[in-house]
Design an enzyme around this catalytic site. Structure first.
Site, PDB file in Angstrom:
ATOM      1  N   GLY A  81       0.777  -1.227   0.000  1.00  0.00           N
ATOM      2  CA  GLY A  81       0.000   0.000   0.000  1.00  0.00           C
ATOM      3  C   GLY A  81       0.808   1.276   0.000  1.00  0.00           C
ATOM      4  O   GLY A  81       0.301   2.318  -0.420  1.00  0.00           O
ATOM      5  N   ASP A  82       2.064   1.230   0.442  1.00  0.00           N
ATOM      6  CA  ASP A  82       2.899   2.443   0.446  1.00  0.00           C
ATOM      7  C   ASP A  82       4.366   2.051   0.312  1.00  0.00           C
ATOM      8  O   ASP A  82       5.225   2.572   1.007  1.00  0.00           O
ATOM      9  CB  ASP A  82       2.667   3.244   1.731  1.00  0.00           C
ATOM     10  N   VAL A  83       4.642   1.127  -0.591  1.00  0.00           N
ATOM     11  CA  VAL A  83       6.025   0.685  -0.741  1.00  0.00           C
ATOM     12  C   VAL A  83       6.748   1.669  -1.653  1.00  0.00           C
ATOM     13  O   VAL A  83       6.484   1.761  -2.840  1.00  0.00           O
ATOM     14  CB  VAL A  83       6.096  -0.771  -1.246  1.00  0.00           C
ATOM     15  N   LYS A  91       5.011   3.744  -6.893  1.00  0.00           N
ATOM     16  CA  LYS A  91       5.843   4.682  -6.133  1.00  0.00           C
ATOM     17  C   LYS A  91       7.322   4.333  -6.233  1.00  0.00           C
ATOM     18  O   LYS A  91       8.179   5.223  -6.200  1.00  0.00           O
ATOM     19  CB  LYS A  91       5.398   4.725  -4.673  1.00  0.00           C
TER      20      LYS A  91
END
Length: 315
Positions: A207-209, A240
């Site tokens: 989810g936020d790597v 990201k």
């Protein structure tokens, strides 16, 4: 513990941002309660604590030492939806590619974690070429995605989250009138609704790597931290990393660089590079409308980047 023990509770000034997120009173109340929470956790888990690390905006994070002398990290989060699944995700991954969860206090929203040593981020590993760092990240993601999830219902569904984002894109476009290409905005909203429903598999995504959430360690060469987990299409995760390992749009031929990077992820993970590019385009559109919604001037450069990503995806 290499750092001297700190007995006085220190709150980094960057944490003041929680008072401006969501409900102002709730943010201030949490900041006011933080010294007491730290003291209770220090005593309850018999920790020695060092000075907190600065830079975080939603969590108080400090080096710690366990009673048996092992280095650890104490993390206390301001309670908000994105952080609620972190402990459960770390349990699913069971220290394979991610830091170990030593203990979790759900009432105080606190985690006691393995400390990655030396802790250099993948983004700061300047001695490694960008593509080599991406291959490291892709290998880690492949391992995380392979972990069986006994209770998928314990996590947010990616499809629900991105459908909500699609609605916000449309509302913000109508209300703020930023001058973006309406066809490209509509494409971004459609992809956020459709991509999760057409995935070949559903996994626990990080989810936020990003390059700052992959740390050099000793137990394994690299470990991920700070998940914001959801269950859904693995194609959501890589963007990201592709975007932040360095800025692909500053290369002379950004489309060629992006195609190569998505292809690398595809080779390691088996994911379709075109789907990865489509997810990237959708997320770039969503980011652009979110940015404007925070009172910032419209970024037509960001939307031009979304158009490049859409073209790579064949859209």
């Amino acid at each position: 513990m290499t750092e001297p023990e700190v007995t006085e509770v220190l709150v980094p000034p960057t944490l003041g941002v929680v008072a401006s997120i969501g409900d102002l009173a709730e943010g201030r109340d949490w900041l006011d309660s933080l010294p007491g929470l730290i003291a209770e956790l220090r005593e309850g888990w018999a920790l020695r604590l060092g000075a907190p690390w600065t830079g975080g905006s939603c969590s108080w994070v400090a080096p710690a030492e366990l009673p048996d002398g092992r280095p650890a990290v104490l993390k206390i989060s301001w309670p908000h939806p994105e952080m609620m699944g972190e402990a459960a995700a770390l349990r699913v991954w069971h220290a394979h590619g991610a830091v170990t969860l030593h203990a979790h206090d759900g009432v105080r929203h606190a985690l006691l974690l393995e400390r990655a040593d030396p802790g250099t981020t993948l983004g700061d590993s300047d001695g490694l070429p960008a593509e080599e760092r991406l291959l490291i990240a892709a290998g880690l993601l492949n391992r995380l995605w392979s972990a069986p999830v006994a209770d998928p219902g314990g996590f947010d569904l990616l499809s629900h989250v991105t459908a909500r984002w699609a609605g916000l894109i449309e509302q913000r476009m109508a209300r703020l009138r930023p001058g973006f290409d309406p066809g490209l905005v509509a494409l971004g909203a459609r992809l956020l609704r459709e991509l999760p429903t057409t995935a070949a598999r559903r996994v626990l995504v990080h989810g936020d790597v990003n390059p700052g959430n992959i740390l050099a360690a000793r137990r394994e060469p690299w470990l991920v931290i700070d998940p914001k987990p959801m269950v859904g299409d693995p194609g959501y995760d890589p963007w990201k990393l592709v975007e932040q390992i360095d800025d692909p749009f500053r290369h002379p031929n950004p489309a060629a660089v992006l195609r190569r990077r998505f292809a690398l992820f595809g080779q390691v993970t088996g994911e379709d590079p075109a789907r990865l590019a489509a997810w990237a385009a959708a997320r770039r559109v969503e980011d652009s409308l979110w940015w404007v919604s925070r009172g910032n001037p419209p970024s037509h450069r960001a939307m031009a980047e979304a158009a490049i990503l859409a073209s790579i995806a064949g859209l």
